[in-house]
Design a protein around this motif. Structure first.
Motif, PDB file in Angstrom:
ATOM      1  N   ARG A 110       5.721   5.199  -1.345  1.00  0.00           N
ATOM      2  CA  ARG A 110       4.332   5.117  -1.157  1.00  0.00           C
ATOM      3  C   ARG A 110       3.656   4.093  -0.529  1.00  0.00           C
ATOM      4  O   ARG A 110       2.836   4.062   0.332  1.00  0.00           O
ATOM      5  CB  ARG A 110       3.979   5.028  -2.774  1.00  0.00           C
ATOM      6  N   LEU A 111       4.772   2.685  -0.602  1.00  0.00           N
ATOM      7  CA  LEU A 111       4.312   1.559   0.383  1.00  0.00           C
ATOM      8  C   LEU A 111       4.279   1.874   1.768  1.00  0.00           C
ATOM      9  O   LEU A 111       3.188   1.588   2.455  1.00  0.00           O
ATOM     10  CB  LEU A 111       5.142   0.457   0.187  1.00  0.00           C
ATOM     11  N   VAL A 112       5.192   2.637   2.251  1.00  0.00           N
ATOM     12  CA  VAL A 112       5.385   3.027   3.686  1.00  0.00           C
ATOM     13  C   VAL A 112       4.125   4.046   4.155  1.00  0.00           C
ATOM     14  O   VAL A 112       3.496   3.756   5.235  1.00  0.00           O
ATOM     15  CB  VAL A 112       6.739   3.862   4.037  1.00  0.00           C
ATOM     16  N   ASP A 113       3.940   4.900   3.166  1.00  0.00           N
ATOM     17  CA  ASP A 113       2.696   5.903   3.447  1.00  0.00           C
ATOM     18  C   ASP A 113       1.289   4.898   3.575  1.00  0.00           C
ATOM     19  O   ASP A 113       0.685   5.324   4.650  1.00  0.00           O
ATOM     20  CB  ASP A 113       2.476   6.869   2.305  1.00  0.00           C
ATOM     21  N   GLU A 114       1.083   4.107   2.735  1.00  0.00           N
ATOM     22  CA  GLU A 114      -0.236   3.336   2.832  1.00  0.00           C
ATOM     23  C   GLU A 114       0.058   2.380   4.164  1.00  0.00           C
ATOM     24  O   GLU A 114      -1.217   2.178   4.689  1.00  0.00           O
ATOM     25  CB  GLU A 114      -0.130   2.314   1.486  1.00  0.00           C
ATOM     26  N   MET A 115       1.092   1.826   4.636  1.00  0.00           N
ATOM     27  CA  MET A 115       1.385   1.007   5.713  1.00  0.00           C
ATOM     28  C   MET A 115       0.700   2.118   6.905  1.00  0.00           C
ATOM     29  O   MET A 115       0.015   1.624   7.833  1.00  0.00           O
ATOM     30  CB  MET A 115       2.473   0.755   6.021  1.00  0.00           C
ATOM     31  N   GLN A 116       1.295   3.252   6.872  1.00  0.00           N
ATOM     32  CA  GLN A 116       1.070   4.138   7.936  1.00  0.00           C
ATOM     33  C   GLN A 116      -0.543   4.437   8.167  1.00  0.00           C
ATOM     34  O   GLN A 116      -0.933   4.728   9.231  1.00  0.00           O
ATOM     35  CB  GLN A 116       1.996   5.364   7.903  1.00  0.00           C
ATOM     36  N   ARG A 117      -1.144   4.363   7.103  1.00  0.00           N
ATOM     37  CA  ARG A 117      -2.528   4.897   6.974  1.00  0.00           C
ATOM     38  C   ARG A 117      -3.516   3.522   7.209  1.00  0.00           C
ATOM     39  O   ARG A 117      -4.685   3.647   7.315  1.00  0.00           O
ATOM     40  CB  ARG A 117      -2.884   5.270   5.476  1.00  0.00           C
ATOM     41  N   GLY A 118      -2.774   2.453   7.535  1.00  0.00           N
ATOM     42  CA  GLY A 118      -3.437   1.209   7.930  1.00  0.00           C
ATOM     43  C   GLY A 118      -4.214   0.457   6.824  1.00  0.00           C
ATOM     44  O   GLY A 118      -4.922  -0.506   6.846  1.00  0.00           O
ATOM     45  N   LYS A 119      -3.562   0.599   5.601  1.00  0.00           N
ATOM     46  CA  LYS A 119      -4.335   0.058   4.229  1.00  0.00           C
ATOM     47  C   LYS A 119      -4.040  -1.528   4.530  1.00  0.00           C
ATOM     48  O   LYS A 119      -4.663  -2.344   3.903  1.00  0.00           O
ATOM     49  CB  LYS A 119      -3.410   0.647   3.013  1.00  0.00           C
ATOM     50  N   TYR A 120      -2.693  -1.977   4.975  1.00  0.00           N
ATOM     51  CA  TYR A 120      -2.531  -3.537   4.996  1.00  0.00           C
ATOM     52  C   TYR A 120      -2.628  -4.126   6.438  1.00  0.00           C
ATOM     53  O   TYR A 120      -2.331  -3.300   7.393  1.00  0.00           O
ATOM     54  CB  TYR A 120      -1.128  -3.731   4.609  1.00  0.00           C
ATOM     55  N   GLU A 121      -2.973  -5.387   6.351  1.00  0.00           N
ATOM     56  CA  GLU A 121      -2.781  -5.888   7.585  1.00  0.00           C
ATOM     57  C   GLU A 121      -1.528  -6.430   8.038  1.00  0.00           C
ATOM     58  O   GLU A 121      -0.502  -6.365   7.324  1.00  0.00           O
ATOM     59  CB  GLU A 121      -4.007  -7.217   7.624  1.00  0.00           C
ATOM     60  N   ASN A 122      -1.416  -7.126   9.303  1.00  0.00           N
ATOM     61  CA  ASN A 122      -0.155  -7.172   9.693  1.00  0.00           C
ATOM     62  C   ASN A 122       0.678  -8.379   8.856  1.00  0.00           C
ATOM     63  O   ASN A 122       1.786  -8.082   8.562  1.00  0.00           O
ATOM     64  CB  ASN A 122      -0.119  -7.770  11.230  1.00  0.00           C
ATOM     65  N   TRP A 123      -0.107  -9.263   8.291  1.00  0.00           N
ATOM     66  CA  TRP A 123       0.342 -10.541   7.809  1.00  0.00           C
ATOM     67  C   TRP A 123       0.877 -10.086   6.542  1.00  0.00           C
ATOM     68  O   TRP A 123       1.865 -10.377   5.733  1.00  0.00           O
ATOM     69  CB  TRP A 123      -0.581 -11.727   7.814  1.00  0.00           C
ATOM     70  N   GLN A 124       0.149  -9.022   5.764  1.00  0.00           N
ATOM     71  CA  GLN A 124       0.481  -8.554   4.416  1.00  0.00           C
ATOM     72  C   GLN A 124       1.897  -7.456   4.564  1.00  0.00           C
ATOM     73  O   GLN A 124       2.604  -7.658   3.578  1.00  0.00           O
ATOM     74  CB  GLN A 124      -0.783  -7.610   3.937  1.00  0.00           C
ATOM     75  N   SER A 125       1.817  -6.734   5.693  1.00  0.00           N
ATOM     76  CA  SER A 125       3.048  -6.052   5.780  1.00  0.00           C
ATOM     77  C   SER A 125       4.393  -6.911   6.126  1.00  0.00           C
ATOM     78  O   SER A 125       5.380  -6.412   5.445  1.00  0.00           O
ATOM     79  CB  SER A 125       2.858  -4.997   7.044  1.00  0.00           C
ATOM     80  N   ALA A 126       4.442  -7.873   6.922  1.00  0.00           N
ATOM     81  CA  ALA A 126       5.129  -8.829   7.202  1.00  0.00           C
ATOM     82  C   ALA A 126       5.649  -9.468   5.672  1.00  0.00           C
ATOM     83  O   ALA A 126       6.747  -9.560   5.584  1.00  0.00           O
ATOM     84  CB  ALA A 126       5.007  -9.753   8.137  1.00  0.00           C
ATOM     85  N   GLY A 127       4.711  -9.816   4.948  1.00  0.00           N
ATOM     86  CA  GLY A 127       4.807 -10.740   3.808  1.00  0.00           C
ATOM     87  C   GLY A 127       5.788  -9.628   2.816  1.00  0.00           C
ATOM     88  O   GLY A 127       6.855 -10.262   2.066  1.00  0.00           O
ATOM     89  N   ILE A 128       5.157  -8.497   2.598  1.00  0.00           N
ATOM     90  CA  ILE A 128       5.925  -7.368   1.701  1.00  0.00           C
ATOM     91  C   ILE A 128       7.289  -7.083   2.185  1.00  0.00           C
ATOM     92  O   ILE A 128       8.237  -7.214   1.185  1.00  0.00           O
ATOM     93  CB  ILE A 128       5.152  -6.197   1.528  1.00  0.00           C
ATOM     94  N   LEU A 129       7.713  -6.981   3.282  1.00  0.00           N
ATOM     95  CA  LEU A 129       8.895  -6.852   3.886  1.00  0.00           C
ATOM     96  C   LEU A 129       9.723  -8.122   3.620  1.00  0.00           C
ATOM     97  O   LEU A 129      11.016  -7.546   2.902  1.00  0.00           O
ATOM     98  CB  LEU A 129       8.964  -6.636   5.357  1.00  0.00           C
ATOM     99  N   GLN A 130       9.352  -9.200   3.696  1.00  0.00           N
ATOM    100  CA  GLN A 130      10.015 -10.538   3.515  1.00  0.00           C
ATOM    101  C   GLN A 130      10.424 -10.449   2.041  1.00  0.00           C
ATOM    102  O   GLN A 130      11.732 -10.925   1.795  1.00  0.00           O
ATOM    103  CB  GLN A 130       9.339 -11.579   3.821  1.00  0.00           C
ATOM    104  N   ARG A 131       9.803 -10.298   1.124  1.00  0.00           N
ATOM    105  CA  ARG A 131       9.618 -10.232  -0.226  1.00  0.00           C
ATOM    106  C   ARG A 131      10.779  -9.292  -0.631  1.00  0.00           C
ATOM    107  O   ARG A 131      11.739  -9.407  -1.576  1.00  0.00           O
ATOM    108  CB  ARG A 131       8.254 -10.099  -1.040  1.00  0.00           C
ATOM    109  N   LEU A 132      10.577  -7.966  -0.199  1.00  0.00           N
ATOM    110  CA  LEU A 132      11.562  -6.943  -0.573  1.00  0.00           C
ATOM    111  C   LEU A 132      12.909  -7.147  -0.081  1.00  0.00           C
ATOM    112  O   LEU A 132      13.995  -6.939  -0.750  1.00  0.00           O
ATOM    113  CB  LEU A 132      11.043  -5.435  -0.244  1.00  0.00           C
ATOM    114  N   GLN A 133      13.127  -7.948   1.092  1.00  0.00           N
ATOM    115  CA  GLN A 133      14.426  -8.086   1.656  1.00  0.00           C
ATOM    116  C   GLN A 133      15.205  -9.144   0.828  1.00  0.00           C
ATOM    117  O   GLN A 133      16.282  -9.242   0.732  1.00  0.00           O
ATOM    118  CB  GLN A 133      14.239  -8.623   3.092  1.00  0.00           C
ATOM    119  N   ARG A 134      14.253  -9.980   0.618  1.00  0.00           N
ATOM    120  CA  ARG A 134      14.875 -11.205  -0.637  1.00  0.00           C
ATOM    121  C   ARG A 134      15.307 -10.704  -2.236  1.00  0.00           C
ATOM    122  O   ARG A 134      15.972 -11.379  -2.589  1.00  0.00           O
ATOM    123  CB  ARG A 134      13.806 -12.378  -0.668  1.00  0.00           C
TER     124      ARG A 134
END
Length: 255
Positions: A110-134
């Protein structure tokens, strides 16, 4: 008439002048021949070379700046590719409990779908990815396997200590202090190399009891470092932690 007597001076044979041998003469020192002087050629190519070097440096600086800007503009696209092509497939192969696995995969999809629809800004997407990888999501399931192996093969005392220390380790993740890097170190004794796996290793099968004891000792050290009380905790739900970190990434970005 008497003959005039010849002039005695005329009759005297001329005396040969003595010629002294020539004295050797020392040649006067002469300076070596000088090459013909040339006119001043000026600075030559040096100014042009310096100017070209400066222009190349400026062009490189501009190119690097533009490339960095372009990459920052594509952080959402990078996060989508990473989550869709690497993170979700790894979740599907993880040792999480089936219900937990499905819930986590559903959240990330669902998160990927929301990113594809442009729901999040670049800094938000990068922050979410960093947190999930940690987050130690993959290792979370591996802890279940170690705990189950201790219950099955180790003594009751070792099994009880394993359950307690691993619950403390999970608790340290729940309060946001321990990362996947810590879990990788804790689980090193039960890993064997496997180049076909994304992490380059997999759990040994069957899991050796001595390796389990080593894992327990490492888990205790991490929990003590994070000041987690030395007691058993109810199992935290990894899907709840994932949801919490996604929300934190939306609000605050990365670390």
């Amino acid at each position: 008439m008497s003959d005039e007597s010849a002039d005695p001076e005329a009759e005297r044979e001329p005396e040969l002048e003595s010629v002294s041998p020539e004295q050797p003469t020392t040649p006067s020192p002469t300076s070596p021949p000088q090459p013909p002087t040339k006119g001043d050629d000026g600075p030559g190519w040096m100014p042009a070379i310096l100017a070209a070097t400066a222009l190349m440096g400026i062009a490189g600086f501009v190119f690097c700046g533009f490339s960095t800007w372009l990459l920052f503009q594509k952080r959402t696209e990078f996060a989508i590719r990473t989550l869709r092509d690497a993170y979700i497939p790894e979740l599907e192969q993880s040792l999480l409990e089936p219900d937990e696995k499905q819930l986590v995969i559903k959240q990330v999809t669902r998160l990927v779908d929301e990113m594809q629809r442009g729901k999040y800004e670049n800094w938000q997407s990068a922050g979410i990815l960093q947190r999930l990888q940690r987050l130690p999501v993959i290792q979370w399931g591996e802890l279940y396997a170690v705990d189950a192996a201790a219950t099955k093969n180790a003594s009751p005392e070792v099994a009880a200590e394993t359950s307690k220390q691993l619950s403390r380790l999970r608790r340290s993740v729940e309060v946001g202090k321990t990362t996947s890097f810590d879990f990788e170190d804790v689980l090193t004794p039960v890993y064997i190399a496997d180049s076909t796996r994304p992490g380059g290793h997999r759990l040994q099968q069957p899991i050796d009891v001595d390796a389990i004891i080593d894992v327990v000792q490492r888990a205790r050290l991490v929990a003590d470092r994070e000041k987690v009380p030395d007691e058993s905790f109810s199992n935290a739900r990894i899907e709840a932690i994932v949801r919490e970190q996604i929300n934190a990434g939306v609000a605050d970005g990365g670390f």
